[in-house]
Design an enzyme around this catalytic site. Structure first.
Site, mmCIF file in Angstrom:
data_model
loop_
_atom_site.group_PDB
_atom_site.id
_atom_site.type_symbol
_atom_site.label_atom_id
_atom_site.label_comp_id
_atom_site.label_asym_id
_atom_site.label_seq_id
_atom_site.Cartn_x
_atom_site.Cartn_y
_atom_site.Cartn_z
ATOM 1 N N ASP A 107 0.765 -1.169 -0.047
ATOM 2 C CA ASP A 107 -0.017 0.077 -0.116
ATOM 3 C C ASP A 107 0.850 1.307 -0.207
ATOM 4 O OD1 ASP A 107 -2.446 1.105 -0.301
ATOM 5 O OD2 ASP A 107 -2.770 1.192 1.739
ATOM 6 N N HIS A 376 2.169 4.308 6.312
ATOM 7 C CA HIS A 376 1.976 4.917 4.996
ATOM 8 C C HIS A 376 0.551 5.836 5.012
ATOM 9 C CE1 HIS A 376 -0.250 1.056 4.753
ATOM 10 N NE2 HIS A 376 -1.005 1.652 3.999
#
Length: 970
Positions: A107, A376
């Site tokens: 991701d 993230h």
């Protein structure tokens, strides 16, 4: 965090574990440790825990990556990536005796070349990524190039290469379109609801259950997708991910439907031409590895930036939430200082009065916060304001704990009164103001001797500064730029590696010995009317540079490097990109994306200048106004140059031009950049660092659409431009987007303020209406390539790890600090390494696991793990070589280090064990899979070589070496 635990996360682990126990064929992979640890500590029953142990043993539950979080790859620093990975791995090894060997980096928004190197060093056998440029992915997919052996580091090359799998266009979620239903398929548990799970257990968008009437249709849809994907890969093994974000909170309905489907396909495999099975990532890579194919090699080029469509360049997040990015790095730096400070204290004062377990908890609170924010959707600035506040609160709480710990250590070492006033302030400007005489204790967290200035706020100008022995210390006091109640006092400090010094600040009646900075103000100049003919130049000079300002515009015009007498024209201006926030009118900018409407426009039509001239520090203050009559300035630049007196090592100090900016509040849908333009012929080639570890070459690329945004890159610590002879370097203390939009130019995005009406962004409150003022710092270094390559790595770390300043009041005439401190700090035994090495970690992790794997596995099997106090005898040491092979004739050489003599100041070293990056493997037993390449045709295991003999280690270019060190008497 607690809301997510309540809404779905706790249910994922509870129901998955229960369901795995119901069918031997069922499997599951888990990635991030943060939610798992919260579940393990607060939700899991004893029975659940016993089941997890059993499932891990059977290989049906598999931890992949195993870090605290799935870290961002663009804007994170290598130290923090390693920290969060080490935190997760320490927990897993201590609790279960397992060591993850595969990655699932599906991701993060773009892939860095540092990550494969780190995962190789941590002992991984294969790496998996997904988000890379859409057009590049399509090309790799067509040519069956989605799998390769990645040599992420040019210097470590095949020694730390790793097999890498890029997910195809469907990425990491199950494709949800099924031709026979308008609901999504394969998501039988539906979507999680916030803040509470539905009372009746009926979630939105639950897929049609598998029944006799639709099972054939389900099987056809699944097989068709499997076959489509199979055409993009070289082996007949297809990785078919089942799940997505926030899935498996009701694992029962998931597995019961999938069981039926898998059985049906396998019972009709002749008809379908495929067989299917539940698998972990490890199962998949094992299957591909056993095919024994020869793979192509990819060099150290990364996959940044990342675009998903022609107008969707994910380059905005390089700058989003600049304040959070700054605090995250400051917290990381304070943690680094606190770890080595505490480690030395424990080794030198075994019978201390400070509770070591309590102290470790204080450090652990900051380890957790710094690890967590590397997510993230953390340091990237791509979270909602509420989640951002959680990150900030956790960081501030951890920082406060570590400041308290460092202050209490200073107290204990000096047997001072326990109720005395010592508190610590880490380069914040609002501390230490007092009329009484005070002292500061300054700790140098780097393993080099440093000479630098620390700045403290004081209440008057008449001051003297003395060291521990009563000698006068060079200092300068002046009026600050942004306050009229205090003064800035700059103190020149000289401190050995990992040591501290004490300085007394005495207030004098009338007479004083500190230099006073004298301010000269220049009227506001109208840039639209500046007359080229009547230019008058104001030179600001130190031993290394002459910087020239034009007093008809109040702007910088050139910098001369005095040693070579080379003059480079340098101008700086603030510009803004105007961006669209209305999806009906075109592409938008948001937390993730940068989509400028047109070229950047200058924001300022008038500039004021003030120069504070001083014997030690000269500060140039430029205030940028929207026009000549505007009341308030919009942006400001404070540029500092240092003059170092005779007898001090001023090389680093003299060679940097420090700039601090004040930017904001911005208007809505504006993105602020500082553009530095030079007459260097750079061909628009930019160089940026990859996570503070290595440098990437960034040639300007022309695209049909969105060329400006697609030529933005992350700058974590370093960016530079150069011509044949001369280089201009920028060093940063937080991440920024950076670009070269013209020959000889480098622009840094400093701040963003956005609003848009994209429904997805509104649903998650992702509109980045950030009205803050940000104060980033950038250091400029100008010189020949040879000189700058010697300076920039040490300078970058000097900016990252500025000294920690702690304040205390001196009551009465006599300092309350004992003679012991006076001797200690002058004659302390410093820890110092050569300038091409960096002590990246010196800490006491506190893990209770045995470093002998067989013993650790046995103690877990016997249920003896994780009891008793943390282990304070094991010290974690990491040493990193800062240079690439061939980068510099001297500094790129391997370095021999005698660990016993390096650490003699802490005590007598009795044993050293070399470990994998996160500490969980003995390097002598670590055998990673060696994948066949044209370069290395034989398959097998890649062994680690060159372990330490007699405490002597040779560190080669770019290596990061990790050790457990044990001392006598511990």
């Amino acid at each position: 965090l607690q809301e997510s635990m309540h809404a779905y996360a706790a249910n994922v682990y509870t129901t998955v574990v229960e369901e795995l126990m119901k069918g031997k064929q069922r499997k599951f992979i888990a990635v991030e440790q943060e939610f798992f640890r919260l579940w393990w500590d607060a939700v899991a029953t004893d029975r659940h825990k016993q089941q997890v142990h059993q499932l891990l043993q059977e290989g049906r539950l598999e931890f992949v990556i195993g870090g605290q979080v799935m870290h961002d790859e663009a804007v994170t620093l290598i130290d923090d990536q390693i920290l969060q990975l080490t935190e997760g791995h320490g927990f897993l090894y201590e609790t279960f005796g397992i060591r993850p060997q595969f990655s699932w980096h599906v991701d993060p928004f773009g892939a860095s070349a540092t990550t494969p190197t780190l995962f190789a060093l941590a002992g991984f056998n294969a790496h998996l990524i997904s988000r890379i440029d859409y057009d590049l992915k399509a090309d790799m997919q067509k040519n069956k190039n989605l799998q390769f052996v990645w040599q992420g580091s040019p210097s470590l090359s095949e020694r730390q290469e790793i097999f890498t799998h890029v997910m195809d266009q469907y990425s990491y979620c199950t494709p949800s379109q099924i031709p026979f239903s308008n609901r999504s398929g394969f998501y039988w548990n539906g979507i999680a609801t916030f803040p509470d799970p539905p009372k009746d257990g009926v979630y939105p968008n639950m897929s049609l259950p598998v029944t006799d009437t639709n099972i054939h249709l389900y099987a056809q849809a699944m097989v068709a997708n499997i076959k489509e994907r199979a055409a993009w890969f070289r082996t007949s093994d297809v990785l078919w991910p089942w799940g997505c974000d926030k899935q498996f909170f009701n694992a029962s309905v998931q597995y019961s439907n999938m069981d039926l489907l898998l059985d049906y396909i396998n019972n009709h495999s002749d008809e379908f031409g495929v067989t299917v099975q539940y698998a972990t990532v490890g199962d998949y890579f094992q299957a591909v590895y056993s095919r024994n194919l020869t793979w192509k090699i990819r060099d150290s080029q990364d996959f940044l930036p990342y675009s998903t469509e022609p107008f969707q360049a994910w380059t905005g997040f390089y700058t989003s939430r600049s304040t959070l990015k700054g605090i995250a790095r400051r917290a990381s730096s304070l943690l680094y200082a606190g770890e080595s400070f505490f480690t030395q204290y424990v080794q030198k004062h075994p019978t201390s009065s400070i509770c070591k377990c309590g102290a470790l908890k204080q450090l652990q609170s900051l380890r957790w916060a710094v690890s967590e924010v590397q997510h993230h959707d953390g340091i990237t600035g791509t979270e909602s304001p509420k989640v951002k506040d959680m990150y900030m609160n956790n960081l501030m709480y951890g920082m406060l704990n570590v400041k308290k710990l460092m202050a209490s250590i200073i107290f204990d070492m000096n047997n001072a009164k326990k109720n005395g006033e010592v508190y610590s302030s880490v380069y914040s400007k609002d501390s230490g103001i007092s009329d009484v005489d005070q002292y500061i204790v300054v700790y140098n967290p780097l393993a080099w001797n440093i000479t630098t200035f620390v700045m403290v706020s004081v209440s008057n100008l008449a001051l003297s500064v003395y060291d521990e022995l009563g000698h006068s210390v060079p200092a300068q006091v002046q009026s600050p730029a942004e306050s009229n109640t205090t003064y800035d006092l700059y103190i020149l400090v000289e401190i050995s590696g990992l040591s501290y010094r004490k300085y007394n600040i005495k207030h004098l009646n009338g007479k004083q010995s500190a230099f006073i900075g004298r301010s000269v103000k220049y009227n506001r100049k109208d840039l639209t009317r500046a007359n080229q003919q009547s230019r008058q130049f104001l030179p600001v000079v130190n031993n290394c540079y002459q910087v020239l300002f034009d007093t008809s515009t109040n702007l910088m015009v050139s910098i001369t490097e005095r040693e070579t007498n080379q003059t480079v024209q340098v101008t700086q201006e603030f510009l803004e990109y105007h961006v669209n926030g209305d999806v009906t009118k075109g592409p938008i900018s948001d937390n993730y994306l940068f989509a400028p409407n047109a070229s950047a426009v200058p924001v300022s039509k008038a500039v004021e200048l003030e120069v504070v001239f001083g014997n030690l520090v000269t500060e140039i203050r430029q205030y940028f106004y929207s026009n000549v009559t505007a009341q308030n300035y919009i942006h400001a630049v404070f540029t500092r140059m240092y003059t170092v007196p005779e007898g001090y090592d001023g090389k680093l100090l003299c060679h940097r031009i420090e700039q601090e900016y004040s930017v904001g509040p911005l208007e809505l849908n504006r993105e602020a950049v500082l553009r530095t333009s030079t007459n260097l012929n750079t061909s628009q080639l930019l160089y940026t660092d990859s996570n503070g570890y290595q440098i990437q070459k960034r040639p300007f690329k022309a695209y049909v659409n969105n060329t400006v945004a697609r030529n933005y890159y992350p700058m974590v610590q370093t960016a530079y431009i150069e011509d044949d002879t001369t280089r201009l370097m920028l060093l940063a203390e937080r991440a920024h987007g950076v670009s070269s939009q013209g020959n000889g130019q480098v622009e840094v995005m400093l701040h963003r303020r956005l609003w848009n009406n994209l429904q997805w962004d509104l649903n998650y409150n992702l509109t980045l209406n950030d009205s803050s003022v940000v104060h980033p710092v950038i250091w400029l270094i100008l010189g020949t390539k040879a000189v700058t390559s010697v300076l920039y790595r040490t300078s970058g770390l000097a900016l990252e790890h500025r000294p920690v300043v702690m304040f205390g009041a001196l009551s009465g005439d006599k300092p309350k600090l004992s003679r012991q401190l006076q001797q200690k700090s002058v004659h302390s035994s410093p820890v110092t390494v050569p300038p091409n090495l960096h002590v990246q970690t010196l800490s006491i992790p506190g893990w209770r696991y045995s470093s002998n794997h067989a013993e650790q596995v046995l103690s877990i099997h016997m249920g003896r793990q994780r009891q008793g106090d943390p282990d304070f005898s094991r010290v974690l040491l990491r040493i990193r070589h800062l240079y690439e092979a061939g980068e510099d004739p001297v500094l790129s050489q391997p370095v021999m280090v005698n660990l016993k003599s390096l650490l003699k100041g802490l005590g007598s070293v009795t044993a050293v064990e070399e470990r994998s990056l996160t500490g969980t493997w003995d390097v002598n037993t670590l055998k990673r899979w060696k994948w066949k390449t044209a370069q290395y045709p034989s398959k097998g295991f890649s062994n680690f070589t060159d372990t330490s003999e007699n405490y002597i280690v040779t560190v080669h270019p770019k290596e990061i070496r990790t050790f457990f060190v044990y001392f006598e008497g511990q």
